[in-house]
Write an enzyme that holds these catalytic residues in place. Structure first.
Site, short mmCIF file in Angstrom:
data_model
loop_
_atom_site.label_atom_id
_atom_site.label_comp_id
_atom_site.label_asym_id
_atom_site.label_seq_id
_atom_site.Cartn_x
_atom_site.Cartn_y
_atom_site.Cartn_z
N ASP A 298 0.84 -1.20 0.00
CA ASP A 298 0.00 0.00 0.00
C ASP A 298 0.88 1.25 0.00
OD1 ASP A 298 0.79 -0.75 2.53
OD2 ASP A 298 -1.22 -0.91 3.34
N CYS B 220 1.98 4.32 9.29
CA CYS B 220 1.41 2.96 9.28
C CYS B 220 2.32 2.02 8.49
CB CYS B 220 0.00 2.98 8.70
SG CYS B 220 -0.98 1.56 9.24
N HIS C 230 3.64 2.19 5.42
CA HIS C 230 3.50 1.94 3.99
C HIS C 230 4.80 2.26 3.22
CE1 HIS C 230 -1.20 2.35 4.31
NE2 HIS C 230 -0.67 1.60 5.26
N GLU D 175 -5.62 3.63 3.64
CA GLU D 175 -6.17 4.24 4.86
C GLU D 175 -7.54 4.83 4.61
OE1 GLU D 175 -4.92 3.87 7.73
OE2 GLU D 175 -2.82 3.38 7.39
N HIS E 33 2.17 -6.55 6.79
CA HIS E 33 1.98 -5.27 7.49
C HIS E 33 2.95 -5.20 8.64
CE1 HIS E 33 0.32 -1.70 9.13
NE2 HIS E 33 -0.51 -1.61 8.11
N HIS F 56 -0.07 4.34 13.66
CA HIS F 56 -0.81 5.61 13.67
C HIS F 56 -0.33 6.54 14.78
CE1 HIS F 56 -4.51 3.84 11.30
NE2 HIS F 56 -3.34 3.47 10.80
C1 LIG Z 1 -3.56 -1.43 9.26
C2 LIG Z 1 -4.41 -0.26 9.61
O1 LIG Z 1 -4.12 0.46 10.55
N1 LIG Z 1 -5.48 -0.05 8.84
C3 LIG Z 1 -6.44 0.98 9.09
C4 LIG Z 1 -7.52 0.89 8.06
C5 LIG Z 1 -8.51 2.03 8.14
C6 LIG Z 1 -9.87 1.69 7.63
C7 LIG Z 1 -10.83 2.85 7.65
N2 LIG Z 1 -10.27 4.10 7.20
C8 LIG Z 1 -11.40 3.01 9.05
O2 LIG Z 1 -10.91 3.85 9.82
O3 LIG Z 1 -12.37 2.33 9.37
C9 LIG Z 1 -7.03 0.80 10.47
O4 LIG Z 1 -7.41 1.84 11.08
O5 LIG Z 1 -7.14 -0.32 11.01
#
Ligand SMILES: CC(=O)N[C@@H](CCC[C@H](N)C(=O)O)C(=O)O
EC number: 3.5.1.47
Length: 376
Positions: free
Chosen positions: A71, A96, A98, A130, A156, A349
């Site tokens: 990603d 995250c 990427h 994201e 990941h 994050h």
């Molecule tokens: C691996 C990771 O941290 N992915 C994000 C994916 C976000 C999905 C969407 N934008 C949401 O907030 O529901 C995660 O927050 O898990």
């Protein structure tokens, strides 16, 4: 097989400097294309799709195609690390991993451009993981279908695991997700005359608290779900009663039934807020991702292979309530995603996350050996 990871650590640092939001990965795409165009082209076929890239590395006598996805997007976070290669895009950060994911994919791709295997390998650089979600539209694109792989894989970064570790499990690895946006509209007014207004800061505060009762009171304790409100915005000044407020969050569940249940409870509580605070409300569920479901057979085979080959330390991990639109690829194509240990005290994050770059060498080693095993 020795891996010189240094060029890909340098690439990761360059990518780290230019984090961009979903579907705006213009500089990232340019950077990746410049690198790819500098490789010997005889075995490569490169396509672009929006801000994404698909690369076929031709095998010598292909009978199948193996896909690998990285990603590309960054997050709206102001970086607080002290590293020399900090983000040059104010308010954005690769928090995250990427940047790590893309550098690893280039390392693996470069290996197979130089060392041909029997089967075709498809490298997928996917935008907007994201949000708003690049996987689903990319899967539907002609560019992807031209290269449609028979199996697909991804990794990941995982802050909590040591470098040298891969962690995964067969079956459900990551949750179903839905974004959540709730806009409240009442009546603004002077702070001294609350009886003439409908205060949306108070309505939002009550609603945020009530939403936390959904998981504890409506979901079977043996199931799992999450409702997180990550942002509340409302009001204009300390002595003005707020006319508007907005809550932003995310829902995570392990089944679609629980997702429906959580959403119907949110709707009931929002209707209650409208009645209780004499306001109007609108709900938007934004981007929805389906669960990451690791193919049982391929995952078990990979786990056995990791253990037997000793290429990395293996952990059979638990399901996490993380989301990943890679789940859409896995809903159509067998494969799996695994966690790669990067050993850092700050989580995904977080503005201070600094993955250990030693994991780049580990991942390139694991993936080049695995694809050599699968594609020969
Ligand atoms: C691996 C990771 O941290 N992915 C994000 C994916 C976000 C999905 C969407 N934008 C949401 O907030 O529901 C995660 O927050 O898990």
């Amino acid at each position: 097989m020795g891996v010189d990871a240094l060029p890909f650590i340098k690439i990761r640092r360059e990518l780290h400097k230019i984090p961009e939001p979903g579907f705006k990965e213009f500089k990232t795409q340019r950077f990746l294309l410049d690198y790819l165009n500098g490789l010997p082209q005889e075995r490569m076929e490169i396509k672009t799709w929006r801000t994404g890239i698909l690369v076929k590395v031709r095998g010598s006598n292909p009978s199948k195609r193996l896909g690998y996805r990285a990603d590309m997007d960054g997050l709206p976070i102001t970086e607080e690390t002290s590293c020399e290669f900090r983000s040059t895009h104010p308010g954005f950060m690769h928090a995250c991993g990427h940047d790590m994911h893309m550098a690893i994919a280039l390392g693996v791709l470069t290996h197979f451009v130089e060392n041909q295997v029997k089967d075709d390998l498809i490298f997928i650089f996917q935008p907007a993981e994201e949000g708003p979600g690049g996987a689903q539209p990319m899967l539907a694109s002609k560019e992807f279908q031209d290269f449609q792989p028979d199996a697909i894989f991804a990794l990941h970064i995982a802050p909590e695991y040591p470098v040298g570790t891969v962690a995964l499990k067969p079956g459900i690895l990551f949750a179903n997700t839905s974004e959540l946006f709730i806009d409240l509209k009442g009546k603004g007014g002077h702070a001294a005359f609350p009886h003439t207004a409908n205060d949306m800061v108070i309505a939002a505060a009550h609603l945020a608290t009530q939403l936390q009762s959904i998981v504890s009171r409506n979901i079977d304790p043996l199931d799992s779900a999450v409702v997180t409100i990550g942002k509340i915005e409302g009001g204009t000044k300390q002595n003005i009663i707020a006319e508007k407020a907005r809550l932003e969050g995310t829902i995570r569940t392990l089944s679609m039934e629980s997702m429906q249940k959580v959403k119907s409870r949110i709707e009931a509580l929002v209707r209650g807020t409208e009645a209780g605070f004499e306001c109007s409300a609108a709900i938007d569920y934004g981007a929805n991702y389906c669960q990451v479901y690791n193919d049982e057979t391929l995952t078990r085979e990979f786990m056995d292979w990791v253990q037997e080959s000793g290429v990395a330390n293996l952990i059979e991990c638990k399901t996490a309530m993380t989301g990943e639109d890679f789940g859409y690829f896995l809903a159509e194509i067998p494969g799996f995603l695994f966690w790669l240990g990067v050993n850092t005290p700050y989580g995904l994050h977080h503005a201070r996350i600094e993955p250990d770059e030693g994991a780049i060498e580990v991942a390139i080693r694991v993936l080049t050996q695995y694809f050599t095993f699968k594609a020969s």
